[in-house]
Enzyme design. Structure first.
Site, PDB file in Angstrom:
ATOM      1  N   LYS A 186       0.873  -1.173   0.000  1.00  0.00           N
ATOM      2  CA  LYS A 186       0.000   0.000   0.000  1.00  0.00           C
ATOM      3  C   LYS A 186       0.913   1.226   0.000  1.00  0.00           C
ATOM      4  O   LYS A 186       1.240   1.789   1.040  1.00  0.00           O
ATOM      5  CB  LYS A 186      -0.937  -0.041   1.212  1.00  0.00           C
ATOM      6  N   GLU A 222      -7.835  -6.130  -9.967  1.00  0.00           N
ATOM      7  CA  GLU A 222      -8.589  -5.392  -8.947  1.00  0.00           C
ATOM      8  C   GLU A 222      -8.968  -4.021  -9.475  1.00  0.00           C
ATOM      9  O   GLU A 222      -8.585  -3.634 -10.581  1.00  0.00           O
ATOM     10  CB  GLU A 222      -7.793  -5.291  -7.646  1.00  0.00           C
TER      11      GLU A 222
HETATM   12  N1  PLP Z   1      -6.891  -2.796  -3.446  1.00  0.00           N
HETATM   13  C1  PLP Z   1      -6.422  -1.540  -3.385  1.00  0.00           C
HETATM   14  C2  PLP Z   1      -5.544  -1.058  -4.498  1.00  0.00           C
HETATM   15  C3  PLP Z   1      -6.745  -0.716  -2.302  1.00  0.00           C
HETATM   16  O1  PLP Z   1      -6.270   0.527  -2.234  1.00  0.00           O
HETATM   17  C4  PLP Z   1      -7.584  -1.222  -1.287  1.00  0.00           C
HETATM   18  C5  PLP Z   1      -7.965  -0.374  -0.160  1.00  0.00           C
HETATM   19  O2  PLP Z   1      -7.292  -0.299   0.799  1.00  0.00           O
HETATM   20  C6  PLP Z   1      -8.032  -2.540  -1.376  1.00  0.00           C
HETATM   21  C7  PLP Z   1      -7.660  -3.296  -2.469  1.00  0.00           C
HETATM   22  C8  PLP Z   1      -8.862  -3.145  -0.280  1.00  0.00           C
HETATM   23  O3  PLP Z   1      -8.095  -3.359   0.860  1.00  0.00           O
HETATM   24  P1  PLP Z   1      -8.760  -3.338   2.314  1.00  0.00           P
HETATM   25  O4  PLP Z   1      -9.907  -4.268   2.248  1.00  0.00           O
HETATM   26  O5  PLP Z   1      -7.691  -3.803   3.223  1.00  0.00           O
HETATM   27  O6  PLP Z   1      -9.167  -1.946   2.566  1.00  0.00           O
END
Ligand code: PLP
Length: 342
Positions: A186, A222
Site C-alpha cells: 500500500k 482489482e
Molecule cells: N486494493 C487496493 C488497491 C486498495 O487501495 C484497497 C484499499 O485499501 C483494497 C484493495 C482493499 O483493501 P482493504 O480491504 O484492506 O481496505
C-alpha cells in the site's frame, strides 16, 4: 456527533488531532507518540522529501465504528498494523512496531472521539502514513529520518450511492502493477495510475476502473482501490493474490464470512472478463468501498450487465454480516474488533 444530520461522503473533514512519531536512524528508533494539531507546519513533508518527490510513501486505511452502546471499536487493527509493516519492509523503510501502531490508532481516536459518527451513520476513517526525509537524488532511504503520522476523518460512503451497483470500465489502456513491482504494497505511487484510470473510466461513462493483469491482459486483478469478487452458482470467486494485487483485509473477511457463515465454496483463481461477465453477482470490496455491487462491466465497446443491474442476494447477505460485525450487531466470532477507548 453533534449538529444537524447530513449524509456523510468520503471527502476529508477537519478533525482536532494528528498523532505522529519520527524515526531517528542514528538510534534506530521511532520516537514516542506526539499529538499535534493538523495545522502544525512541522508535520508537513518538506518539498525535498523523498516521500513527496519519489512517492516513496506507505500508508494504511482502516476504520473505527460507534456501536449502539456508544462505545467505539476498531476493525482488524492488528491486520492493518501487519500490512503497514509489510509495505514498509517492501519499500526498505524502518519497521514500525505493532504495539506503537495500535497505540497511535487508539490515541488518534481518543483525541477525535467527538468526530466518530453515530451508530450506523458512518465511521471514522483512520489513515496511518509514513514517509522518508529529504533527499535530492533517488536512491534508498534507509539511513534517512522518517515520519509516521496518523490522521482521521469521519466518512460515509466511498461510492456516493451506497449499496447501489456501480459501473466499471476495463482499463486495457493502463496497467496498475507488473510482476516484480510494488503493486501488493500500500504505497503512494500505486495510486497515480488508479487516479488516472478512474478519470478514463469516467470518460467512458463508468464510475471506476477495473485493471487486468499487465503481462497477458487475460485476467482481472482489482479496481484502483478495492478488490473484486464474483459469485457463480453459489461459489465465491476472487483473483488469486500475486505481487500485483493488494491483499485486502476486507477481502480476507469476506472469504471467511462466505465460508463460515454462508457455507459457500470460496475459490481463488484467475478470472477472465468473460467469466466475470457471466457471473450471477459481482462486487468490489475494501475498507472504503465496504462491499459495493458492480452492475455493469464495459469492455471495449461491449457492456455486460450483471444481475440485471441489481444488487444480488448473496452480496446483501455478506454486506449485512460484515457491517453487522463492524457495528456490533452480529457477534464478533472471529475476534476482529478491538475497543478503541478503554
Ligand atoms: N486494493 C487496493 C488497491 C486498495 O487501495 C484497497 C484499499 O485499501 C483494497 C484493495 C482493499 O483493501 P482493504 O480491504 O484492506 O481496505
Amino acid at each position: 456527533m453533534t449538529g444537524e444530520k447530513k449524509v456523510l461522503g468520503f471527502e476529508i473533514k477537519p478533525t482536532s488531532w494528528i498523532v505522529y512519531s519520527s524515526f531517528h536512524p542514528e538510534a534506530n528508533i521511532w520516537s514516542g507518540l506526539v499529538s499535534m494539531q493538523p495545522q502544525n507546519q512541522s508535520l508537513w513533508p518538506s518539498p525535498m522529501s523523498a516521500g513527496l518527490n519519489y512517492a516513496h510513501t506507505v500508508f494504511e486505511g482502516m476504520k473505527a465504528f460507534r456501536h449502539q452502546s456508544g462505545e467505539i471499536f476498531l476493525f482488524r487493527p492488528r491486520n492493518h498494523a501487519e500490512r503497514f509493516g509489510r509495505s514498509l519492509k517492501g519499500l526498505a523503510m524502518p519497521y514500525f512496531p505493532e504495539s506503537k501502531f495500535l497505540m497511535a490508532v487508539q490515541s488518534v481516536v481518543v483525541g477525535n472521539a467527538e468526530f466518530v459518527p453515530n451508530y450506523r451513520e458512518g465511521s471514522l476513517y483512520i489513515r496511518p502514513i509514513a514517509w522518508p526525509g529529504d533527499k535530492l537524488g533517488y536512491g534508498h532511504y534507509q539511513k534517512l529520518p522518517h515520519t509516521a503520522a496518523f490522521y482521521c476523518s469521519p466518512v460515509g460512503n466511498y461510492y456516493t450511492e451506497g449499496l447501489k451497483p456501480i459501473s466499471v470500465y476495463v482499463a486495457r489502456e493502463m496497467t496498475r502493477a507488473m510482476p516484480g513491482g510494488v503493486g501488493s504494497y500500500k504505497c503512494a505511487g500505486n495510486y497515480v495510475i488508479s487516479s488516472m484510470a478512474k478519470l478514463l473510466a469516467e470518460q467512458n461513462g463508468c464510475q471506476d476502473a477495473l485493471f487486468l493483469d499487465g503481462k497477458t491482459q487475460s485476467h482481472i486483478e482489482e479496481l484502483g482501490g478495492a478488490n473484486i469478487f464474483a459469485i457463480k452458482n453459489n461459489v465465491l470467486y476472487t483473483p488469486i493474490l500475486r505481487d500485483t494485487i493488494l491483499p485486502g483485509i476486507t477481502r480476507r473477511s469476506i472469504m471467511t464470512l462466505a465460508k463460515a457463515e454462508l457455507r459457500m465454496k470460496v475459490c481463488e483463481r484467475d478470472i477472465s472478463v468473460e467469466q466475470l461477465a457471466a457471473a450471477d453477482e459481482v462486487f468490489a470490496s475494501g475498507t472504503a468501498a465496504v462491499i459495493t455491487p458492480i452492475g455493469s462491466v464495459k469492455n471495449g465497446k461491449t457492456i455486460y450487465t450483471i444481475n440485471n443491474g441489481e444488487v444480488g442476494q448473496i452480496t446483501i447477505k455478506l454486506y449485512d454480516l460484515l457491517t453487522g460485525i463492524q457495528y456490533g450487531d452480529v457477534p464478533d466470532k472471529f475476534g476482529w474488533l478491538m475497543k478503541a477507548i478503554f
